[in-house]
Design a protein around this motif. Sequence first.
Motif, mmCIF file in Angstrom:
data_model
loop_
_atom_site.group_PDB
_atom_site.id
_atom_site.type_symbol
_atom_site.label_atom_id
_atom_site.label_comp_id
_atom_site.label_asym_id
_atom_site.label_seq_id
_atom_site.Cartn_x
_atom_site.Cartn_y
_atom_site.Cartn_z
ATOM 1 N N ASP A 72 0.808 -1.240 0.058
ATOM 2 C CA ASP A 72 -0.034 0.075 -0.135
ATOM 3 C C ASP A 72 0.881 1.335 -0.148
ATOM 4 O O ASP A 72 0.343 2.311 0.748
ATOM 5 C CB ASP A 72 -1.043 -0.252 1.134
ATOM 6 N N VAL A 73 2.020 1.348 -0.746
ATOM 7 C CA VAL A 73 2.798 2.371 -0.949
ATOM 8 C C VAL A 73 2.773 3.246 -2.170
ATOM 9 O O VAL A 73 3.076 2.158 -3.255
ATOM 10 C CB VAL A 73 4.248 2.269 -0.550
ATOM 11 N N ASP A 74 2.256 4.082 -2.462
ATOM 12 C CA ASP A 74 1.943 4.759 -3.743
ATOM 13 C C ASP A 74 3.042 6.038 -3.963
ATOM 14 O O ASP A 74 3.491 6.629 -3.089
ATOM 15 C CB ASP A 74 0.621 5.123 -4.234
ATOM 16 N N GLY A 75 3.431 6.015 -5.379
ATOM 17 C CA GLY A 75 4.177 7.081 -5.786
ATOM 18 C C GLY A 75 5.748 7.061 -5.425
ATOM 19 O O GLY A 75 6.541 8.212 -5.492
ATOM 20 N N LEU A 76 6.124 6.128 -4.830
ATOM 21 C CA LEU A 76 7.741 6.179 -4.563
ATOM 22 C C LEU A 76 8.074 4.497 -5.040
ATOM 23 O O LEU A 76 7.296 3.729 -5.445
ATOM 24 C CB LEU A 76 8.016 6.134 -3.202
#
Length: 327
Positions: A72-76
Amino acid sequence: MRAMALRSPGTPLVLEERPDPVPGPGEIRLRVEACGVCRTDLHVVDGELPHPKLPLVPGHEIVGIVDAMGGDVDGLAIGDRVGVPWLGHTCGHCRYCEEGRENLCDDPLFTGYTRDGGFATHTIADPAYAFPLDRDADPVAIAPLLCAGLIGWRSLVAAGPGGRIGIYGFGAAAHIIAQVCRWQGREVYAFTRPGDAAAQDFARSLGAVWAGGSDAAPPEPLDAAIIFAPVGSLVPAALKVIRKGGRVVCGGIHMSDIPGFPYRLLWEERQIVSVANLTRRDGGDFLRIAPQAGVRTETKRYPLEAANEALADLREGRLQGAAVLVP
């Protein structure tokens, strides 16, 4: 991983070998490239800020490379460089968060205080509170921007648009924000420990139009003064040198008691305000402005194992600019 850990306030940090941390859902792990040493770290280590997480890895001016991510980590992505500041997490639902004042969150986490920080080879962070950074920049030069720069910026905004700005305590934050002031066309008046000619020369080298001891008066009244030194007696001293309607900004997280002073120093609509922590908007604004302003940080590098030496040099006023640990 290796980490310099605080086991009890008022005692030296201890080098520890620990298992590499594993990021959980919504978390990232950083391989730390550099971590600045801030006066707030001193307040934590010396026991002036209550109830730290113990044992604790201090450090909240972190530059690192993302080397692992939870779900659930977005944008990296793995390999990205980010900076992690003092404010490490907020609840998102208290009245302050809902009002856009997340720096005053009722249930925050602070990097290097209530969650482990960057005096280590690796650390865990909330990606929502990690700022993207230029992969080609020097990580040691960037590190002081993540607190000294950010709190300096918030303090300068709080000071208002006046053209003559006094700065008390010419350390890491002051040497950064003085450059921003000059870029904005403001005049900087630097106040140092009485007799500290080296610090006064340093201030002048960064464009200060006047530099003197904190017991001295500038040649003309100031529009505002920012106090970075944790010395409460500087508040009435600053009130004496600002004009009617001027503002004194207390930029630190801890300060010794402010002594009593005559009401006439505050009268004529002078103000005393404080700044607390930072918001992500502060970070975005300042990190865009710093390269435009040509900010250059003065740094002294220390290996991770020399964290106690770096803290001692900061405590005793032996630094110009900022100390930075390099794991």
